[in-house]
Motif scaffolding. Structure first.
Motif, PDB file in Angstrom:
ATOM      1  N   GLN A 371       0.847  -1.182   0.000  1.00 26.89           N
ATOM      2  CA  GLN A 371       0.000   0.000   0.000  1.00 26.89           C
ATOM      3  C   GLN A 371       0.889   1.240   0.000  1.00 26.89           C
ATOM      4  OE1 GLN A 371      -3.310  -0.076  -0.244  1.00 26.89           O
ATOM      5  NE2 GLN A 371      -3.475   2.159  -0.284  1.00 26.89           N
ATOM      6  N   PRO A 372       0.697   2.146  -0.966  1.00 25.86           N
ATOM      7  CA  PRO A 372       1.586   3.316  -1.034  1.00 25.86           C
ATOM      8  C   PRO A 372       1.372   4.260   0.148  1.00 25.86           C
ATOM      9  CG  PRO A 372      -0.230   3.539  -2.585  1.00 25.86           C
ATOM     10  CD  PRO A 372      -0.311   2.145  -2.045  1.00 25.86           C
ATOM     11  N   GLU A 373       2.475   4.819   0.605  1.00 27.07           N
ATOM     12  CA  GLU A 373       2.436   5.811   1.680  1.00 27.07           C
ATOM     13  C   GLU A 373       3.280   7.009   1.265  1.00 27.07           C
ATOM     14  OE1 GLU A 373       3.595   4.100   5.366  1.00 27.07           O
ATOM     15  OE2 GLU A 373       2.065   2.542   5.328  1.00 27.07           O
ATOM     16  N   PRO A 374       2.733   7.863   0.419  1.00 29.41           N
ATOM     17  CA  PRO A 374       3.518   9.002  -0.067  1.00 29.41           C
ATOM     18  C   PRO A 374       3.802  10.002   1.055  1.00 29.41           C
ATOM     19  CG  PRO A 374       1.244   9.188  -0.777  1.00 29.41           C
ATOM     20  CD  PRO A 374       1.375   7.839  -0.157  1.00 29.41           C
ATOM     21  N   ASP A 375       4.890  10.679   0.907  1.00 28.37           N
ATOM     22  CA  ASP A 375       5.233  11.752   1.831  1.00 28.37           C
ATOM     23  C   ASP A 375       4.179  12.854   1.690  1.00 28.37           C
ATOM     24  OD1 ASP A 375       6.614  14.556   2.189  1.00 28.37           O
ATOM     25  OD2 ASP A 375       7.811  13.131   3.363  1.00 28.37           O
ATOM     26  N   THR A 376       3.489  13.157   2.783  1.00 29.04           N
ATOM     27  CA  THR A 376       2.361  14.094   2.707  1.00 29.04           C
ATOM     28  C   THR A 376       2.809  15.492   2.278  1.00 29.04           C
ATOM     29  OG1 THR A 376       2.595  14.485   5.090  1.00 29.04           O
ATOM     30  CG2 THR A 376       0.980  12.840   4.382  1.00 29.04           C
ATOM     31  N   VAL A 377       3.982  15.913   2.727  1.00 23.36           N
ATOM     32  CA  VAL A 377       4.485  17.240   2.347  1.00 23.36           C
ATOM     33  C   VAL A 377       4.778  17.278   0.852  1.00 23.36           C
ATOM     34  CG1 VAL A 377       6.349  18.904   2.665  1.00 23.36           C
ATOM     35  CG2 VAL A 377       5.427  17.663   4.640  1.00 23.36           C
ATOM     36  N   GLN A 425       3.100  17.957 -14.214  1.00 20.69           N
ATOM     37  CA  GLN A 425       1.989  18.387 -13.366  1.00 20.69           C
ATOM     38  C   GLN A 425       0.952  17.289 -13.155  1.00 20.69           C
ATOM     39  OE1 GLN A 425       1.512  22.038 -15.893  1.00 20.69           O
ATOM     40  NE2 GLN A 425       1.110  23.009 -13.929  1.00 20.69           N
ATOM     41  N   LEU A 426       0.915  16.334 -14.089  1.00 17.56           N
ATOM     42  CA  LEU A 426       0.030  15.182 -13.916  1.00 17.56           C
ATOM     43  C   LEU A 426       0.806  13.976 -13.397  1.00 17.56           C
ATOM     44  CD1 LEU A 426      -2.614  13.608 -14.238  1.00 17.56           C
ATOM     45  CD2 LEU A 426      -2.009  13.252 -16.652  1.00 17.56           C
ATOM     46  N   ALA A 427       1.962  13.723 -13.977  1.00 20.51           N
ATOM     47  CA  ALA A 427       2.683  12.485 -13.679  1.00 20.51           C
ATOM     48  C   ALA A 427       3.209  12.447 -12.250  1.00 20.51           C
ATOM     49  CB  ALA A 427       3.842  12.310 -14.662  1.00 20.51           C
ATOM     50  N   MET A 428       3.690  13.604 -11.730  1.00 23.24           N
ATOM     51  CA  MET A 428       4.283  13.569 -10.391  1.00 23.24           C
ATOM     52  C   MET A 428       3.249  13.257  -9.308  1.00 23.24           C
ATOM     53  SD  MET A 428       6.894  13.563  -8.531  1.00 23.24           S
ATOM     54  CE  MET A 428       8.278  14.255  -9.408  1.00 23.24           C
ATOM     55  N   PRO A 429       2.115  13.974  -9.222  1.00 26.88           N
ATOM     56  CA  PRO A 429       1.134  13.580  -8.201  1.00 26.88           C
ATOM     57  C   PRO A 429       0.563  12.183  -8.456  1.00 26.88           C
ATOM     58  CG  PRO A 429       0.217  15.255  -9.661  1.00 26.88           C
ATOM     59  CD  PRO A 429       1.680  15.172  -9.971  1.00 26.88           C
ATOM     60  N   LEU A 430       0.442  11.810  -9.739  1.00 23.35           N
ATOM     61  CA  LEU A 430      -0.074  10.481 -10.061  1.00 23.35           C
ATOM     62  C   LEU A 430       0.877   9.396  -9.536  1.00 23.35           C
ATOM     63  CD1 LEU A 430      -2.434   9.089 -11.458  1.00 23.35           C
ATOM     64  CD2 LEU A 430      -1.160   9.229 -13.617  1.00 23.35           C
ATOM     65  N   ARG A 431       2.177   9.598  -9.722  1.00 19.61           N
ATOM     66  CA  ARG A 431       3.158   8.630  -9.188  1.00 19.61           C
ATOM     67  C   ARG A 431       3.039   8.527  -7.668  1.00 19.61           C
ATOM     68  NH1 ARG A 431       6.692  10.662 -13.400  1.00 19.61           N
ATOM     69  NH2 ARG A 431       7.380   8.910 -14.713  1.00 19.61           N
ATOM     70  N   LEU A 432       2.986   9.652  -7.009  1.00 21.79           N
ATOM     71  CA  LEU A 432       2.936   9.651  -5.551  1.00 21.79           C
ATOM     72  C   LEU A 432       1.667   8.968  -5.042  1.00 21.79           C
ATOM     73  CD1 LEU A 432       4.263  13.276  -4.942  1.00 21.79           C
ATOM     74  CD2 LEU A 432       5.414  11.146  -4.281  1.00 21.79           C
ATOM     75  N   ILE A 433       0.532   9.234  -5.670  1.00 20.81           N
ATOM     76  CA  ILE A 433      -0.723   8.639  -5.229  1.00 20.81           C
ATOM     77  C   ILE A 433      -0.750   7.135  -5.495  1.00 20.81           C
ATOM     78  CG2 ILE A 433      -3.204   8.535  -5.729  1.00 20.81           C
ATOM     79  CD1 ILE A 433      -3.069  11.604  -6.188  1.00 20.81           C
ATOM     80  N   PRO A 441       9.114   3.747 -13.199  1.00 23.07           N
ATOM     81  CA  PRO A 441       9.168   3.595 -14.664  1.00 23.07           C
ATOM     82  C   PRO A 441       8.091   4.463 -15.307  1.00 23.07           C
ATOM     83  CG  PRO A 441       9.273   1.469 -13.561  1.00 23.07           C
ATOM     84  CD  PRO A 441       8.931   2.465 -12.509  1.00 23.07           C
ATOM     85  N   SER A 442       8.012   4.431 -16.610  1.00 25.04           N
ATOM     86  CA  SER A 442       7.046   5.236 -17.348  1.00 25.04           C
ATOM     87  C   SER A 442       5.659   5.104 -16.732  1.00 25.04           C
ATOM     88  CB  SER A 442       7.024   4.786 -18.809  1.00 25.04           C
ATOM     89  OG  SER A 442       6.095   5.549 -19.539  1.00 25.04           O
ATOM     90  N   ILE A 443       5.006   6.236 -16.523  1.00 20.88           N
ATOM     91  CA  ILE A 443       3.751   6.236 -15.760  1.00 20.88           C
ATOM     92  C   ILE A 443       2.657   5.442 -16.463  1.00 20.88           C
ATOM     93  CG2 ILE A 443       2.947   8.411 -16.766  1.00 20.88           C
ATOM     94  CD1 ILE A 443       2.482   7.122 -13.136  1.00 20.88           C
TER      95      ILE A 443
END
Length: 470
Positions: A371-377, A425-433, A441-443
């Motif tokens: 389960q992903p746990e992205p850094d909230t900051v 602007q799309l790929a970075m939050p998408l990766r984190l979520i 790798p490629s999103i």
């Protein structure tokens, strides 16, 4: 003549890289010539030999795939044979009893050192025509010494070092059986090589000094002399003798660190041998090419970076299911859950290009199974007023799109054009979520493997998170 080579390690420790290279060269030459490769365990050092070390050698050979044709033979199981040959030599006068005590031998050497001579046994008990031997001390058990020739020299044309000649006057009468009757290393080696009809001996050049003694004993036994090839040692990347401080030197440490056997074999083959500029080759190709003419006279230098480069090559070439089976235990140790997750071979196929070891491959694959746990900051920083509508539009597209990488890639491009945002602007939050990681790798490949339900569930779980307002 059938070529017969042997690998004869002493089980006083693990199978190290130098020993593995010797085994590889001996195995390859036998295969090159259509001959036999014999495995022999020289376990006469009772104080240092252990069953664990024997098993480590067998495990190392098995992992490398260096299959022997005969053996393993154990010297401790051949004691009766060695004693038989010693009795034969005593009867023929090529060996004799010596009753000198250790302290007498040390006093003898000290006198020789003071006289500027090389310390050596002076032949006190060596029988010669017309010589009167000392009285046999009562209650003293003798050793047995080989009656080395006094004149002439021992010569052999070493397949690596060329012609080597040692004067017999430099060799004293070697002890071939101790006071308790136990045969010594150099003698056992000779009997084994004779009985096993060894034609070619490939070993490290630390054995050069043993060779003239062994040749003389073989000659006394009227046995054929093998062709010797003494290969130089392996040095660390700092030019010093290879040791533990240079990293893993036990063969079985390499699978534990995520290396493939074919990578280590390919690397060892190039340590002291070469075939033009060829760096990468299979073992069948190596056996076809291998000969003594291309063995180097110089010490080889171990380069861990080159081994890692080779390992990456073989990981990229390896079957995805095989790699998946190799990394599954590590993933389980790290808490991976495979239910409802992408098929591991498919994840391996996506990630293996960049993995230098199977450990790196497992670490990279983990994001698909926890389960992903992205850094909230970090997530708040990238979940902006510009990116949130794009994420919402992408979620809508995910409900409708055909679930394959090409269609998902087209959907991402359409969302970017529609929302007027750039890929980060799309790929970075998408990766984190989706993965909790800022780098993947490629999103479109990640989204495809995770599956429609997982992607939508994770996007929905962050739908209510406030944007940073950036």
């Amino acid at each position: 003549m059938t070529v017969r080579t042997r690998f004869a390690p002493s089980p006083t420790g693990f199978l190290h890289l130098g020993g593995a290279r010797t085994a590889l060269f001996s195995w390859a030459y036998a295969r090159h010539c259509g001959g036999d490769f014999i495995l022999r365990i020289e376990d006469t050092d009772l104080e240092r030999s252990t069953p664990e070390a024997v098993q480590a050698i067998l495990d190392g050979m098995r992992w490398l795939g260096l299959q022997h044709d005969e053996g393993p033979f154990y010297q401790m199981q051949r004691m009766d044979r060695y004693r038989e040959i010693i009795h034969q030599m005593l009867a023929e006068g090529t060996a004799y009893y010596c009753y000198c005590l250790p302290e007498e031998l040390e006093a003898m050497r000290e006198r020789q050192r003071l006289a500027g001579e090389n310390p050596r046994y002076d032949g006190t008990w060596r029988p010669e025509p017309g010589k009167v031997l000392p009285p046999i001390p009562e209650g003293r058990s003798p050793v047995v010494r080989f009656k080395n020739p006094l004149d002439g020299a021992v010569s052999w044309d070493d397949s690596v070092k060329g012609l080597i000649t040692i004067a017999n006057r430099e060799l004293d009468d070697l002890i071939i059986a101790r006071q308790d009757g136990t045969p010594t290393y150099n003698f056992c080696v000779v009997v084994d090589d004779r009985d096993m009809r060894i034609t070619h001996v490939i070993r490290g050049d630390d054995h050069v000094n043993n060779t003239p003694r062994q040749i003389n004993i073989l000659t006394a036994l009227r046995a054929p002399i093998p062709q010797y090839a003494h290969v130089p040692m392996i040095l660390g990347d700092d030019g010093e003798k290879l040791s533990k401080r240079h990293g893993a030197v036990s063969v079985m440490a390499y699978p534990e660190q995520g290396y493939l056997p074919e990578a280590l074999l390919n690397y060892l083959a190039r340590l002291g041998w070469g075939h033009g500029d060829d760096e990468i080759f299979s073992m069948p190709q190596f056996c076809e090419w291998f000969d003594f003419a291309h063995l180097s006279r110089s010490a080889a230098q171990f380069n861990p970076d080159k081994l890692k480069w080779l390992n990456n090559h073989y990981i990229r070439q390896a079957d995805d299911t095989r790699l998946a089976d190799m990394i599954r235990p590590r993933l389980l140790q790290m808490g991976a859950r495979f239910e409802g997750a992408p098929a591991l071979p498919e994840v391996v196929a996506l990630l293996k290009e960049r993995a230098n070891t199977t450990h790196e491959l497992a670490d990279a694959a983990l994001l698909f199974y926890v389960q992903p746990e992205p850094d909230t900051v970090l997530l708040a920083k990238h979940l902006t007023d510009a990116s949130r509508p794009a994420l919402t539009a992408f979620a809508v597209a995910c409900r409708q799109v055909d679930w394959n990488r090409s269609a998902i890639s087209d959907a991402i491009k359409a969302v970017l054009a529609q929302q007027g945002v750039k890929m980060p602007q799309l790929a970075m939050p998408l990766r984190l979520i989706l993965t909790g990681q800022p780098h993947t790798p490629s999103i479109d490949a990640v989204v495809t493997l995770l599956g429609r339900e997982t992607v939508l569930a994770r996007l929905n779980s962050y739908a209510a998170m406030p944007s940073s307002g950036v």
